[in-house]
Design an enzyme around this catalytic site. Structure first.
Site, PDB file in Angstrom:
ATOM      1  N   SER A  66      -0.698  26.506 -16.307  1.00  0.00           N
ATOM      2  CA  SER A  66      -1.267  26.241 -14.981  1.00  0.00           C
ATOM      3  C   SER A  66      -0.478  25.146 -14.284  1.00  0.00           C
ATOM      4  O   SER A  66      -0.366  24.024 -14.803  1.00  0.00           O
ATOM      5  CB  SER A  66      -2.723  25.780 -15.118  1.00  0.00           C
ATOM      6  OG  SER A  66      -3.109  25.085 -13.948  1.00  0.00           O
ATOM      7  N   GLY A 120     -13.880  24.499  -8.463  1.00  0.00           N
ATOM      8  CA  GLY A 120     -15.298  24.118  -8.558  1.00  0.00           C
ATOM      9  C   GLY A 120     -15.910  23.688  -7.240  1.00  0.00           C
ATOM     10  O   GLY A 120     -16.766  22.813  -7.210  1.00  0.00           O
ATOM     11  N   GLY A 122     -17.096  26.020  -4.807  1.00  0.00           N
ATOM     12  CA  GLY A 122     -17.905  27.067  -4.173  1.00  0.00           C
ATOM     13  C   GLY A 122     -17.105  28.167  -3.512  1.00  0.00           C
ATOM     14  O   GLY A 122     -17.641  28.949  -2.741  1.00  0.00           O
ATOM     15  N   LEU A 123     -15.791  28.250  -3.813  1.00  0.00           N
ATOM     16  CA  LEU A 123     -14.967  29.307  -3.206  1.00  0.00           C
ATOM     17  C   LEU A 123     -14.488  30.311  -4.263  1.00  0.00           C
ATOM     18  O   LEU A 123     -13.498  31.003  -4.063  1.00  0.00           O
ATOM     19  CB  LEU A 123     -13.771  28.702  -2.459  1.00  0.00           C
ATOM     20  CG  LEU A 123     -14.108  27.708  -1.339  1.00  0.00           C
ATOM     21  CD1 LEU A 123     -12.829  27.177  -0.683  1.00  0.00           C
ATOM     22  CD2 LEU A 123     -15.012  28.333  -0.279  1.00  0.00           C
ATOM     23  N   SER A 124     -15.170  30.353  -5.392  1.00  0.00           N
ATOM     24  CA  SER A 124     -14.894  31.339  -6.452  1.00  0.00           C
ATOM     25  C   SER A 124     -13.558  31.141  -7.156  1.00  0.00           C
ATOM     26  O   SER A 124     -12.857  32.111  -7.468  1.00  0.00           O
ATOM     27  CB  SER A 124     -14.954  32.776  -5.909  1.00  0.00           C
ATOM     28  OG  SER A 124     -16.250  33.096  -5.560  1.00  0.00           O
ATOM     29  N   SER A 125     -13.212  29.886  -7.423  1.00  0.00           N
ATOM     30  CA  SER A 125     -11.976  29.647  -8.175  1.00  0.00           C
ATOM     31  C   SER A 125     -12.060  30.299  -9.560  1.00  0.00           C
ATOM     32  O   SER A 125     -11.071  30.860 -10.046  1.00  0.00           O
ATOM     33  CB  SER A 125     -11.697  28.147  -8.300  1.00  0.00           C
ATOM     34  OG  SER A 125     -12.835  27.473  -8.799  1.00  0.00           O
ATOM     35  N   SER A 126     -13.233  30.270 -10.191  1.00  0.00           N
ATOM     36  CA  SER A 126     -13.303  30.856 -11.531  1.00  0.00           C
ATOM     37  C   SER A 126     -13.272  32.376 -11.486  1.00  0.00           C
ATOM     38  O   SER A 126     -12.596  32.999 -12.310  1.00  0.00           O
ATOM     39  CB  SER A 126     -14.502  30.358 -12.341  1.00  0.00           C
ATOM     40  OG  SER A 126     -15.578  30.026 -11.541  1.00  0.00           O
ATOM     41  N   ASP A 170     -19.334  36.794  -6.522  1.00  0.00           N
ATOM     42  CA  ASP A 170     -17.977  36.238  -6.551  1.00  0.00           C
ATOM     43  C   ASP A 170     -16.955  37.262  -7.034  1.00  0.00           C
ATOM     44  O   ASP A 170     -15.910  37.475  -6.417  1.00  0.00           O
ATOM     45  CB  ASP A 170     -17.929  35.008  -7.471  1.00  0.00           C
ATOM     46  CG  ASP A 170     -18.945  33.957  -7.080  1.00  0.00           C
ATOM     47  OD1 ASP A 170     -19.547  34.092  -6.012  1.00  0.00           O
ATOM     48  OD2 ASP A 170     -19.144  33.012  -7.868  1.00  0.00           O
TER      49      ASP A 170
HETATM   50  C1  GLA Z   1     -22.452  31.140  -7.081  1.00  0.00           C
HETATM   51  C2  GLA Z   1     -22.698  32.313  -8.016  1.00  0.00           C
HETATM   52  C3  GLA Z   1     -22.945  33.604  -7.216  1.00  0.00           C
HETATM   53  C4  GLA Z   1     -24.031  33.399  -6.163  1.00  0.00           C
HETATM   54  C5  GLA Z   1     -23.754  32.139  -5.345  1.00  0.00           C
HETATM   55  C6  GLA Z   1     -24.882  31.795  -4.399  1.00  0.00           C
HETATM   56  O1  GLA Z   1     -21.271  31.319  -6.367  1.00  0.00           O
HETATM   57  O2  GLA Z   1     -21.579  32.493  -8.845  1.00  0.00           O
HETATM   58  O3  GLA Z   1     -23.287  34.648  -8.085  1.00  0.00           O
HETATM   59  O4  GLA Z   1     -25.298  33.370  -6.747  1.00  0.00           O
HETATM   60  O5  GLA Z   1     -23.547  31.006  -6.179  1.00  0.00           O
HETATM   61  O6  GLA Z   1     -25.011  32.787  -3.419  1.00  0.00           O
END
Ligand code: GLA
Length: 390
Positions: A66, A120, A122-126, A170
């Protein structure tokens, strides 16, 4: 972070990469926590992305570097267990384990990763990392997995082996993403349709720089409280399986049977789910007053009913909703810090950025980051052409 993963790969492994994989992050525009209630979410894949240059190896060991964290993770391709590395390796390891559980034999690879998705926040890095690794393993191991199964298996990896009880939002968003398309995702049917987009509006993401921690019990507590409400309502109407099935009229008629907490959570989810349809309509008519109103009601509900806001988010909301060029603002992702999202006038991004930055700093002393984003293609893998490698 901008880094050339192809060069990084060559520098690390002294060979040319054969392939390049990429996955977007995502931002939700309406539908907080509706996914695990089988509701709808208006969501969009964004051009903050994770990239990976890779090639197969015959050592039986998946080796991942990474650029962001400057560490290498090593995973046994037979068991999916991490042999060497640190925390971020749990995501690729989880993906490998889920594929092995499915009976697949994995071909190892060496890769160099680089991500511009804030980690981490809230933008779906994982989910982007999981989807990238899944797509790479599908390529190296010649597995035929369609997009829906990739989404479900990535979610399973996160649920079972990372230990985060997330919904499908996500993984589905990053895997099914398509450039020029924001979508309304139906989390029960696992299908989506495109929403129309006003020409003069774009999306800006404001990072509170207070990282969100999904491992805390809050996310699980919210899920449990939604389930408590369903349990009570199902005794009145056996057709109710999830909060998606509850109308707001039914809710008001029977809410006194719920605990005060479950009542607030259920009200938010039912109203938030309805707002996804309101947003779709407001986007299609480019009704700015309605956009502002529906976003404002979403944030008020997230703060007062679902209680996923905090001081940093409240200050950011003030900064965003009073900024030059703003149309509408609300929370994003799970809440509890991390990023928030605004719709803004396309030609006022710079003014919006500087006014949010200054106001948030005045209120909190923290320097925030603001990203003007556009939609991006979903997770994909392509061969690296000779000409691209040098
Ligand atoms: C995180 C979770 C999702 C969803 C959102 C809230 O991103 O991974 O599945 O529940 O929170 O909408």
């Amino acid at each position: 972070m901008n880094c050339d993963v192809l060069s990084k790969f060559r520098e690390l492994y002294q060979i040319d990469p054969s392939h390049y994989a990429k996955s977007p992050g995502r931002v939700d525009l309406m539908g907080s926590h509706t996914d695990y209630n089988h509701g709808f979410v208006v969501t969009m894949p964004i051009n903050l992305e994770i990239e990976c240059a890779f090639t197969t190896n015959d050592s039986g060991v998946i080796s991942l570097y990474s650029c962001n964290i400057d560490t290498t993770v090593k995973i046994d391709a037979k068991t999916g267990e991490m042999i060497e590395g640190d925390d971020w390796g749990k995501y690729p390891s989880a993906v490998a384990k889920v594929l092995i559980d499915e009976g697949h034999e994995l071909t190892a690879f060496s890769g160099a990763f680089c991500s511009s998705i804030p980690i981490g926040s809230g933008l779906s890095s994982s989910a982007a990392l999981e989807a990238t690794v899944m797509a790479i393993l599908a390529e190296t191991s010649q597995l035929k997995i369609d997009k829906l199964n990739m989404s479900l298996l990535s979610q399973k990896a996160e649920n079972v082996y990372v230990g985060v009880n997330c919904g499908i939002l996500d993984q589905y968003s990053v895997i099914f993403g398509e450039r020029h398309k924001a979508i309304k995702l139906d989390c029960r049917e696992l299908s989506h349709e495109q929403v129309s987009w006003p020409k003069d509006i774009m999306v800006a993401i404001c990072n509170t720089n207070k990282p969100r921690q999904l491992h805390g019990s809050e996310y699980d507590d919210r899920r449990a409280q939604c389930e408590q409400a369903v349990e009570v309502f199902a005794k009145i109407d056996s057709k109710i399986e999830k909060l998606r099935d509850v109308s707001i009229e039914f809710f008001h008629e029977h809410k006194d049977k719920l605990s005060p907490e479950a009542s607030k959570r259920a009200q938010f989810i039912i109203e938030e789910n309805n707002r996804t349809h309101e947003l779709e309509e407001a986007l299609s008519t480019n009704d700015k007053a309605k956009l502002k109103d529906v976003f404002a009601r979403s944030y008020a509900g997230a703060r007062d009913l679902f209680e996923i806001s905090n001081d940093a988010m409240e200050h950011m909301y003030t900064a965003m909703s009073t900024a030059t060029g703003v149309v509408a603002s609300r929370q994003a992702g799970a809440g509890f810090g991390g990023c928030m999202v605004s719709l803004i006038y396309k030609n006022q991004l710079e003014e919006f950025k500087s006014s949010v930055f200054d106001k948030y700093k005045e209120l909190t002393g923290i320097e925030c980051e603001i990203y003007g984003v556009r939609t991006a293609d979903g997770t994909n893998v392509e061969a690296v052409l000779e000409s691209k490698t040098h």
